[in-house]
Design an enzyme around this catalytic site. Structure first.
Site, PDB file in Angstrom:
ATOM      1  N   HIS A 269      -2.292  -7.186  -3.908  1.00  0.00           N
ATOM      2  CA  HIS A 269      -3.443  -6.090  -3.142  1.00  0.00           C
ATOM      3  C   HIS A 269      -4.481  -7.370  -4.095  1.00  0.00           C
ATOM      4  O   HIS A 269      -5.669  -7.141  -4.759  1.00  0.00           O
ATOM      5  CB  HIS A 269      -3.464  -4.780  -4.713  1.00  0.00           C
ATOM      6  CG  HIS A 269      -4.651  -4.315  -4.880  1.00  0.00           C
ATOM      7  ND1 HIS A 269      -5.232  -3.210  -3.620  1.00  0.00           N
ATOM      8  CD2 HIS A 269      -5.476  -3.869  -5.759  1.00  0.00           C
ATOM      9  CE1 HIS A 269      -6.610  -2.728  -4.415  1.00  0.00           C
ATOM     10  NE2 HIS A 269      -6.567  -3.815  -5.584  1.00  0.00           N
ATOM     11  N   GLU A 270      -3.857  -7.465  -5.547  1.00  0.00           N
ATOM     12  CA  GLU A 270      -4.823  -8.297  -6.650  1.00  0.00           C
ATOM     13  C   GLU A 270      -5.161  -9.554  -6.060  1.00  0.00           C
ATOM     14  O   GLU A 270      -5.847  -9.887  -6.253  1.00  0.00           O
ATOM     15  CB  GLU A 270      -4.074  -8.257  -8.208  1.00  0.00           C
ATOM     16  CG  GLU A 270      -3.985  -7.001  -8.651  1.00  0.00           C
ATOM     17  CD  GLU A 270      -4.464  -6.207  -9.651  1.00  0.00           C
ATOM     18  OE1 GLU A 270      -5.754  -6.791  -9.485  1.00  0.00           O
ATOM     19  OE2 GLU A 270      -4.681  -4.267  -9.521  1.00  0.00           O
TER      20      GLU A 270
END
Length: 409
Positions: A269-270
């Site tokens: 996600h990051e």
């Protein structure tokens, strides 16, 4: 989420909301009283007296401005201290998140204040000097200066500033590090180092982020995010050093954190934020706004009526002008901008989740979000209008719904 965790989350959010209301109300009352009682011109006059005793007359406006800034930030730190103490040692302590002792808290607060002044005062003095000598186009030079400063601070923060407050150690060699490096390589993320920060000595909340420019990217994982590394999952070791002695008595032996597969999903996600250009887009938006604000400042700074309205009838100090225009005149604009950025941030979060799905991490991200929400006592239910205005991240249920189809696949 079981009923016990749901109730804990509900009570935690109630306490936080109540605290936010009263601290916000106090802030508004304090600000109003300062304006009505002439607090700003009084502090400016006091700053002039102090700088005058040091041999700097009225012609040394920048010196007087720095004294004013030091006194203003000191006042803010002192008046905000009771609220910070209550938040840390009552609310966070009550709900099992605080890991600090009183001694650690005050040492940390003093260190933050000193570091802030070491950065704020030199930067402000240079900015005021640029405005003074910049001529008609000073707003361009001032904007370029703040751009350079912001980029430098982003570059050096994690390497030189953050380690003053928390201990950073390289992630040990092993399966997790290999998997992180493999995932980074698969999307051409120029990873150079992976660190674990000992966030557990301060709080049991968890987080992860990356930083760096160009080909020098680094990932930082909070130890509270890692099930295998979190100090909260281990018995305190014998013979800890003095610094750890301040916090180890507070450590609670409770299982928290994510498994390796879930950590990879969170990092997916990051890294999605990087791959999709969210960081660059935020920088561009921030700098466009900064340029606009400096341009409007250049237009308004010559209006003597603005200074007179705040009690400055005989002088128009540049620092006071910055404060009046940026803090008060731009206040309605800042509220609208904040809402727009919140909407954009929520959109970016959904896009980053979708990127993690494309990496095949939907199932693990689904479970990681639930686990992190539980560890941090995030309340899963929220009014859509309230969350749309206040929450930079979408509520848990909305994110899980977006991941649900991919998880079932």
């Amino acid at each position: 989420m079981d009923s016990e965790t749901f109730e804990k989350s509900r009570l935690y959010q109630l306490d936080k909301s109540t605290f936010s209301f009263w601290s916000g109300l106090y802030s508004e009352v304090e600000g109003t009283m300062i304006l009505l009682c002439g607090g700003i011109p009084f502090l400016w006059k006091l700053s002039g007296q102090i700088s005058g005793r040091a041999g700097f007359g009225p012609e040394y406006e920048i010196v007087q401005s720095l004294v004013f800034l030091l006194l203003a930030t000191l006042f803010s730190a002192v008046t905000g201290l009771p609220w910070s103490l209550y938040n840390t040692f009552v609310i966070e302590e009550k709900h099992g998140f605080n890991q600090q002792t009183l001694g650690f808290f005050f040492k940390d607060a003093i260190k933050k204040f000193v570091v802030t002044q070491c950065i704020l005062l030199p930067v402000t003095s240079l900015l005021l000097y640029i405005i003074k000598i910049g001529g008609d186009y000073f707003f361009i030079y001032a904007w370029l200066f703040t751009l350079v400063v912001s980029l430098v601070l982003v570059t050096i923060y994690a390497d030189y500033i953050a380690p003053l407050f928390d201990k950073f150690i390289p992630l040990p060699e092993g399966e997790l590090k290999q998997q992180i490096e493999t995932m980074a390589k698969s999307i051409d993320f120029p990873l150079t180092k992976v660190y674990v920060v000992e966030g557990s000595k301060r709080s049991s909340h968890s987080n992860a982020y990356f930083y760096g420019f160009f080909k020098n990217k680094r990932i930082v994982l909070f130890d509270t995010l890692l099930e295998d590394y979190s100090a909260l999952n281990k018995e305190p070791a014998e013979g800890e050093d003095g610094e750890n002695e301040e916090t180890k008595s507070k450590t609670k032996n409770k299982k928290q954190g994510c498994k390796n597969e879930e950590v990879l999903a969170v990092l997916g996600h990051e890294l999605g934020h990087w791959k999709l250009g969210h960081t660059v887009k935020n920088i561009i938006i921030s700098q466009m706004n900064s340029f606009l604000c400096f341009f409007l400042f250049a237009v308004l700074i010559g209006q003597k009526e603005l200074f007179a309205a705040f009690g400055f009838h005989d002088t128009q100090p540049t620092l006071i002008g910055l404060m009046i225009i940026f803090q008060f005149i731009f206040s309605p604009y800042n509220e609208v901008l904040s809402f727009c950025l919140t909407v954009l941030s929520r959109r970016f979060e959904f896009q980053a989740d979708a990127f993690a799905k494309e990496l095949g991490k939907a199932k693990d991200l689904y479970s990681a979000l639930i686990k992190l929400n539980k560890d941090n006592l995030g309340f899963p239910v929220s009014d859509w209008i309230f969350s749309m205005w206040h929450y930079s991240h979408p509520p848990l249920l909305e994110r899980l719904q977006a991941l649900k189809d991919a998880k079932q696949e």
